[in-house]
Write a protein that holds these residues in place. Sequence first.
Motif, PDB file in Angstrom:
ATOM      1  N   UNK A  70       8.134 -17.041  17.232  1.00 22.78           N
ATOM      2  CA  UNK A  70       9.198 -16.173  16.726  1.00 22.78           C
ATOM      3  C   UNK A  70       9.706 -16.667  15.381  1.00 22.78           C
ATOM      4  N   UNK A  71      10.196 -15.714  14.588  1.00 23.88           N
ATOM      5  CA  UNK A  71      10.696 -16.039  13.259  1.00 23.88           C
ATOM      6  C   UNK A  71      10.518 -14.834  12.366  1.00 23.88           C
ATOM      7  N   UNK A  72      11.090 -14.854  11.188  1.00 25.86           N
ATOM      8  CA  UNK A  72      10.868 -13.730  10.277  1.00 25.86           C
ATOM      9  C   UNK A  72       9.446 -13.872   9.718  1.00 25.86           C
ATOM     10  N   UNK A  73       8.831 -12.737   9.334  1.00 21.98           N
ATOM     11  CA  UNK A  73       7.481 -12.841   8.759  1.00 21.98           C
ATOM     12  C   UNK A  73       7.440 -13.837   7.603  1.00 21.98           C
ATOM     13  N   UNK A  74       8.474 -13.865   6.793  1.00 22.68           N
ATOM     14  CA  UNK A  74       8.511 -14.794   5.659  1.00 22.68           C
ATOM     15  C   UNK A  74       8.468 -16.244   6.124  1.00 22.68           C
ATOM     16  N   UNK A  75       9.294 -16.552   7.111  1.00 24.41           N
ATOM     17  CA  UNK A  75       9.323 -17.921   7.645  1.00 24.41           C
ATOM     18  C   UNK A  75       7.965 -18.309   8.231  1.00 24.41           C
TER      19      UNK A  75
END
Lengths: 312, 285
Positions: free
Chosen positions: A283-288
């Motif tokens: 899990x995480x933002x696509x950027x991260x």
Amino acid sequence: METKAVRDGYGEALVEFGREDKRIVVLSADLEDANRTKLFEKEFPERFYTFGISEQDMVGEGAGFSMTGFIPFVNSFAVFLTTRAYDQIRVSLCYNKANVKLVGSHPGLEVGNDGATAQSLEDIAVMSVLPEMRVICPADAVEARKATKALIESKGPVYMRSGRRPWPVITEKETPFEIGKSVSLKEGKDVTLIAYGIMVHKSLEAAKLLSSKGIKAGVINMHTIKPLDRYAVLSAAKDTGAIVVSENHQKIGGLGSAVARVISETNPVPIEFVAVDNSFGESGSPGELQKKYGLDTADIVSAAKRAVNRKK
Amino acid sequence: MTIKHNRRKKIEELKTASAGLRKDIVEMIYTARAGHPGGSLSAVDIINVLYNYKMKHDPENPGWAERDRFIMSKGHASPALYAVLGNCGYFPGEEFKSFRKFGGLLQGHVHRDVPGVELSTGSLGQGLSVASGMALGSKLAGKNSRVYCMLGDGEMQEGQVWETVMTAAQYRLDNLCAILDYNGIQENGRIDRIKKLEPVTDKLKDFGWEVLEIDGHDYVQIADALDNTGAAGEKPLFIKANTVKGKGISYMEDRFEWHAKNPDKEQLAQALKELGFKAEIKDGN
């Protein structure tokens, strides 16, 4: 720069071409909102079929439709479509040469915070290895429309990887699209950046950064992973002597593997790979996630420098 | 009166012809030195009635758009389908010798390069989904075609079958008929011991299908049941056909050992004798 999601380009194209071509039917497994086939359902409810959460059944139903003269577009998340229904794709579609078009949305790390079970990092590998199957992935929404048309005109099974987030539109309406024929977006001298999907835009950005450091990088939009445009790969090796392959996918079995195979059979030059290295996402933002798993523009820049250095 | 009489006569003729089909099946497997006799012999009477009594089809024109379709989901019982298609005239009987042979027309599992075959199968559980898609496609195209699909009892253990059972009920596919070849034995033993299917008729009724149970070797019962496709209105039809694995050859009957095994020369001679033929065995291989 205009941005638009590949899934929107695809969903709108299905409606546009569905008006002229009554052979088109759309099959979905309860994700029609997410993959934008809802647009088709709204306009042509009689040619839209939902199968609930039953991907294996849906793929077989697609084969049945194709054998009664229709052109079925079979849709789900890339990860569920290509791996849950793998044996059905292998036998009912490929072995039977069924004229079925598979479209998988939410590729690679794009799903972001849903986590690893929904992130498709293996679809290109498992589809590419199947006899009869062709594998394509548009670089933006404009190309998605042309790719959808090419799918309709093609014979036999094709897998198209769609996209979820709005990406910059980098291709042009007028550029011809042909399955198996890549598009050169930028000429280079020192290294060629080869990519598909979202990584095409990132490769263009990387080429700009490299140019400021005196490295002239070419960029190829390899929208068809299989059959691979061997001529373009060999020309890149000959003209620039180094290659970087970037993909929002596992390093094992992806476009990088296919390019390396062609290169090693003919003209070995340094190749570097920008891809996920034998790992699930999280899990995480696509950027991260792209930062952690090495899919950023900066990663392409470093890979290009390594490749150029290896020439010496 | 005459129609009824002709129907009865036709059904009698098919029953008589079944010995010849069984002969072709055991000879095919003997010549190939491999194959699945048990499930072929349990299935062949139903396939015989389908192609020679029930279905709209044309061996001269296998791609005829208005045809009814048959999907052999239990693809390992290929000799049963090949025997019927060959005798219908889809290909010359000479081809039986090519069964399972390198470069031959008749692949080990059912293959659509064989004229008359609609779908290559061999990975269990997939045929009913394709049959259902064909039934949906036929309806959308406004065609009056019906789709028949034969399943093995062990095959019902595949989850995909049940996905399609739900789909066909949801779409009210009254042009779809699934036939269960219920011989009670899978590769490694009795189905009841491995993973039981009963009460299968109740299950299918609960899933929204019209259900019939017949003796799968009784030609009148088979024909009567197949004539029921679509009769229930807006429901797919499921026929539980109680059959005997290895039916017609005494030493094969009801024995799981004959799921995948080829008879030797003496066993073939005995089989042919039991079927009422002279045991002339030519070793052409």
